[in-house]
Enzyme design. Structure first.
Site, short mmCIF file in Angstrom:
data_model
loop_
_atom_site.label_atom_id
_atom_site.label_comp_id
_atom_site.label_asym_id
_atom_site.label_seq_id
_atom_site.Cartn_x
_atom_site.Cartn_y
_atom_site.Cartn_z
N HIS A 1 5.12 3.32 -1.08
CA HIS A 1 4.23 4.42 -0.71
C HIS A 1 3.48 4.85 -1.97
O HIS A 1 4.09 5.09 -3.01
CB HIS A 1 5.03 5.60 -0.15
N ARG B 1 -3.90 13.34 2.04
CA ARG B 1 -5.13 12.58 1.85
C ARG B 1 -5.92 12.52 3.15
O ARG B 1 -7.15 12.53 3.16
CB ARG B 1 -4.81 11.18 1.34
#
Length: 321
Positions: free
Chosen positions: A168, A191
């Site tokens: 990740h 994000r």
């Protein structure tokens, strides 16, 4: 993905509100379900919400009919029991009193998690199958040592896909302990709601919503370690800066964001882009990055003019759509 709707319906019937749907990495459409921001100011991560709701459901079933479900706490599965080397018939369990016993079951399902914390001995699965990732921290706890995989392998189970360890790209660096082996996950939804990733030079170096392997590789290639003078640094590891404005924070949800920012102290607030750039010592670079980003996002002349005013006022909230 074609059958995921049934899973969402199952969880919602169990009492999990998954009404916030957001765009995440590699997606062309918003399809990641989250728990909406609560009105009482208490954030609830989606994983915790799911586990809590299902735990209550299981406890409810057990209360109505104790014979249907047996719950063992503070216990450890030591191994699997097999018959004729081909059929699993139960597990060996060590209870809270330290004594071991055999529990017989017609079906055994292993849900012991991954092995990203399995680094330290000769039986390390991470070293065996994904040695290149040994240098990276993990967002899993120290319990993620592949115990279920090892138990199954011990009695002859074949393993597949073990080298496909996903990294990740975003986890928080704790200013209180920058070198911690276990990191707190920086949710991809940050994000998805508009956060930008910048290098320590103030340069945007990747599409924040591309696939995880791409974003991870860009961080490794384009980002230097943060100096210890900047909020504790990043303990010598390449690190990106995750930057959000008020619009992005509101879209993500203030209660959840405040958990990261106020409770965990992972975020630092700056009055505007100028103050943020001054803290990094890269005044011109951040302004240039914002201008370039807005030009790419806006495109059309009329919108572009509005965006240029936003840059001058250090307010790019209208450009996070």
């Amino acid at each position: 993905a074609r059958e995921s709707a049934g899973a969402i319906e199952f969880l919602e019937k169990a009492g999990v509100d998954l009404g916030d749907v957001t765009l995440c990495g590699g997606h062309s459409l918003a399809r990641t379900h989250r728990i909406p921001s609560t009105t009482d100011g208490m954030p609830q991560p989606v994983g915790f919400g799911i586990v809590t709701a299902l735990k209550k459901k299981i406890e409810s079933i057990q209360k109505k009919d104790p014979s249907r479900i047996k719950i063992l706490l503070n216990s450890r599965v030591l191994g699997l029991i097999s018959w004729n080397d081909s059929t699993i018939t139960g597990v060996i369990v060590r209870g809270p009193d330290g004594k071991s016993s055999e529990d017989q079951w017609q079906t055994v399902v292993l849900t012991t998690g991954g092995f990203s914390a399995d680094k330290c001995d000769n039986s390390s699965l991470l070293a065996e199958f994904a040695g290149a990732e040994l240098r990276l921290p993990t967002t899993n706890g120290p319990f993620a040592r592949g115990d279920g995989v090892k138990m199954a392998r011990h009695i002859g189970a074949k393993l597949i896909g073990m080298n496909r360890v996903q990294v990740h790209p975003t986890a928080f660096v704790d200013p209180a302990d920058p070198g911690a082996f276990t990191k707190f996950l920086a949710a991809e939804a940050l994000r998805g709601k508009g956060a930008l990733l910048l290098s320590s030079k103030g340069v945007r170096f990747a599409n924040e919503l591309d696939r995880r392997d791409y974003v991870t590789a860009r961080i490794q290639q384009e980002c230097a370690p943060l100096p210890a003078t900047f909020h504790g640094g990043s303990a010598g590891q390449p690190a990106a800066l995750l930057v959000m404005n008020d619009r992005a924070i509101d879209d993500f949800g203030r209660p959840a964001f405040n958990f990261y920012a106020v409770t965990k102290k992972f975020f630092v607030k700056y009055a505007n882009a100028v103050a943020f750039a001054a803290a990094l010592g890269i005044d011109a670079a951040v302004k240039k990055t914002y201008a370039h980003y807005l030009q790419r996002v806006c495109g059309q002349d009329g919108v572009k003019a509005a965006c240029e005013r936003c840059v001058q006022q250090d307010d790019i909230s209208r450009c996070f759509q």
